[in-house]
Design a protein around this motif. Sequence first.
Motif, PDB file in Angstrom:
ATOM      1  N   HIS A  17       0.796  -1.215  -0.034  1.00 29.90           N
ATOM      2  CA  HIS A  17      -0.054  -0.041  -0.092  1.00 29.90           C
ATOM      3  C   HIS A  17       0.774   1.456  -0.151  1.00 29.90           C
ATOM      4  CE1 HIS A  17      -3.537   2.574   0.974  1.00 29.90           C
ATOM      5  NE2 HIS A  17      -2.746   2.938   1.749  1.00 29.90           N
ATOM      6  N   LEU A  18       1.761   1.278   0.921  1.00 33.02           N
ATOM      7  CA  LEU A  18       2.943   2.614   0.881  1.00 33.02           C
ATOM      8  C   LEU A  18       3.613   2.714  -0.414  1.00 33.02           C
ATOM      9  CD1 LEU A  18       4.463   4.582   2.751  1.00 33.02           C
ATOM     10  CD2 LEU A  18       6.047   2.755   2.995  1.00 33.02           C
ATOM     11  N   LEU A  19       4.248   1.610  -1.047  1.00 34.80           N
ATOM     12  CA  LEU A  19       4.878   1.887  -2.277  1.00 34.80           C
ATOM     13  C   LEU A  19       3.919   2.103  -3.207  1.00 34.80           C
ATOM     14  CD1 LEU A  19       7.546  -1.053  -1.768  1.00 34.80           C
ATOM     15  CD2 LEU A  19       7.821   1.390  -1.777  1.00 34.80           C
ATOM     16  N   SER A  20       2.860   1.571  -3.197  1.00 34.29           N
ATOM     17  CA  SER A  20       1.576   1.874  -4.512  1.00 34.29           C
ATOM     18  C   SER A  20       1.331   3.343  -4.304  1.00 34.29           C
ATOM     19  CB  SER A  20       0.588   0.895  -4.488  1.00 34.29           C
ATOM     20  OG  SER A  20       0.977  -0.445  -4.869  1.00 34.29           O
ATOM     21  N   GLY A  21       1.092   3.948  -3.174  1.00 31.05           N
ATOM     22  CA  GLY A  21       0.667   5.240  -3.032  1.00 31.05           C
ATOM     23  C   GLY A  21       1.687   6.271  -3.460  1.00 31.05           C
ATOM     24  N   ILE A  22       3.192   5.869  -3.179  1.00 33.88           N
ATOM     25  CA  ILE A  22       4.202   6.896  -3.753  1.00 33.88           C
ATOM     26  C   ILE A  22       4.125   6.920  -5.208  1.00 33.88           C
ATOM     27  CG2 ILE A  22       6.658   6.967  -3.651  1.00 33.88           C
ATOM     28  CD1 ILE A  22       6.730   5.821  -0.931  1.00 33.88           C
ATOM     29  N   LEU A  23       3.998   5.533  -5.659  1.00 36.71           N
ATOM     30  CA  LEU A  23       4.346   5.622  -6.954  1.00 36.71           C
ATOM     31  C   LEU A  23       3.017   6.024  -8.010  1.00 36.71           C
ATOM     32  CD1 LEU A  23       5.761   1.846  -7.132  1.00 36.71           C
ATOM     33  CD2 LEU A  23       7.121   4.062  -7.509  1.00 36.71           C
ATOM     34  N   THR A  24       1.746   5.611  -7.581  1.00 29.62           N
ATOM     35  CA  THR A  24       0.808   6.078  -8.229  1.00 29.62           C
ATOM     36  C   THR A  24       0.635   7.642  -8.046  1.00 29.62           C
ATOM     37  OG1 THR A  24      -0.761   5.782  -6.582  1.00 29.62           O
ATOM     38  CG2 THR A  24      -0.647   3.765  -8.096  1.00 29.62           C
ATOM     39  N   LYS A  25       0.861   8.105  -7.031  1.00 34.41           N
ATOM     40  CA  LYS A  25       0.934   9.734  -7.047  1.00 34.41           C
ATOM     41  C   LYS A  25       1.887  10.256  -7.953  1.00 34.41           C
ATOM     42  CE  LYS A  25       2.019  13.127  -3.456  1.00 34.41           C
ATOM     43  NZ  LYS A  25       2.554  13.541  -2.022  1.00 34.41           N
ATOM     44  N   HIS A  26       2.960   9.736  -8.055  1.00 30.56           N
ATOM     45  CA  HIS A  26       3.823  10.165  -9.276  1.00 30.56           C
ATOM     46  C   HIS A  26       3.688   9.822 -10.530  1.00 30.56           C
ATOM     47  CE1 HIS A  26       5.683  11.383  -5.341  1.00 30.56           C
ATOM     48  NE2 HIS A  26       6.266  12.527  -6.309  1.00 30.56           N
ATOM     49  N   GLY A  27       2.461   9.339 -11.017  1.00 31.40           N
ATOM     50  CA  GLY A  27       2.152   8.919 -12.374  1.00 31.40           C
ATOM     51  C   GLY A  27       2.447   7.464 -12.672  1.00 31.40           C
ATOM     52  N   TYR A  28       2.793   6.577 -11.849  1.00 33.13           N
ATOM     53  CA  TYR A  28       3.412   5.206 -12.403  1.00 33.13           C
ATOM     54  C   TYR A  28       1.978   4.340 -12.275  1.00 33.13           C
ATOM     55  CZ  TYR A  28       8.107   6.860 -11.907  1.00 33.13           C
ATOM     56  OH  TYR A  28       9.172   7.661 -12.064  1.00 33.13           O
ATOM     57  N   GLN A  29       1.991   3.403 -13.282  1.00 33.22           N
ATOM     58  CA  GLN A  29       1.107   2.363 -13.136  1.00 33.22           C
ATOM     59  C   GLN A  29       1.589   1.199 -12.357  1.00 33.22           C
ATOM     60  OE1 GLN A  29       0.033   0.583 -16.946  1.00 33.22           O
ATOM     61  NE2 GLN A  29      -0.942  -1.053 -15.976  1.00 33.22           N
ATOM     62  N   VAL A  30       0.805   0.745 -11.373  1.00 32.24           N
ATOM     63  CA  VAL A  30       1.377  -0.284 -10.466  1.00 32.24           C
ATOM     64  C   VAL A  30       0.691  -1.395 -10.409  1.00 32.24           C
ATOM     65  CG1 VAL A  30       1.856  -0.765  -7.921  1.00 32.24           C
ATOM     66  CG2 VAL A  30       1.974   1.435  -8.744  1.00 32.24           C
ATOM     67  N   ILE A  31       1.426  -2.417 -10.558  1.00 37.67           N
ATOM     68  CA  ILE A  31       0.981  -3.999 -10.402  1.00 37.67           C
ATOM     69  C   ILE A  31       1.462  -4.586  -9.258  1.00 37.67           C
ATOM     70  CG2 ILE A  31       1.144  -6.119 -11.703  1.00 37.67           C
ATOM     71  CD1 ILE A  31       2.245  -4.451 -14.137  1.00 37.67           C
ATOM     72  N   ILE A  32       0.767  -5.486  -8.542  1.00 38.67           N
ATOM     73  CA  ILE A  32       1.068  -6.001  -7.334  1.00 38.67           C
ATOM     74  C   ILE A  32       1.328  -7.561  -7.521  1.00 38.67           C
ATOM     75  CG2 ILE A  32       0.125  -6.535  -5.154  1.00 38.67           C
ATOM     76  CD1 ILE A  32       0.682  -3.496  -5.417  1.00 38.67           C
ATOM     77  N   ALA A  33       2.538  -8.024  -6.658  1.00 41.36           N
ATOM     78  CA  ALA A  33       2.555  -9.572  -6.471  1.00 41.36           C
ATOM     79  C   ALA A  33       2.887  -9.670  -5.105  1.00 41.36           C
ATOM     80  CB  ALA A  33       3.594  -9.994  -7.218  1.00 41.36           C
TER      81      ALA A  33
END
Length: 121
Positions: A17-33
């Motif tokens: 959740h933490l990493l996804s939040g940082i990344l999406t806030k900066h415009g990255y598309q996030v995939i989770i495993a």
Amino acid sequence: MTIRKILVVDDSPTERHLLSGILTKHGYQVIIAEDGEQAISRARAEQPDLVLMDVVMPGINGFQVTRMFIKDQSLEHIPVIICSTKGQEIDKIWGLRQGARDYIAKPVVAAELLQKISRLN
């Protein structure tokens, strides 16, 4: 290479959740495993531009998965940044020897993570 899609591999829902939040806030598309096996299958299916890899996970650990990426022709081009609580210098050296392009110790500082990602662009 422009990094747009990032695979976050971590068994901790909080860290994901933490990493996804940082990344999406900066415009990255996030995939989770959630583990190493999922990381390999998601990476093959989604072909991310970058992988953020935890080390301590059930089953296959992040060092092993990183080695698998390097040996797999369909994944070898995807850079891996290890993102782990194992923050000793020997852990960093070992991670880079496994094929990771960089290493960041948890807790992750957003600015440091984003800087490491931008270096790969």
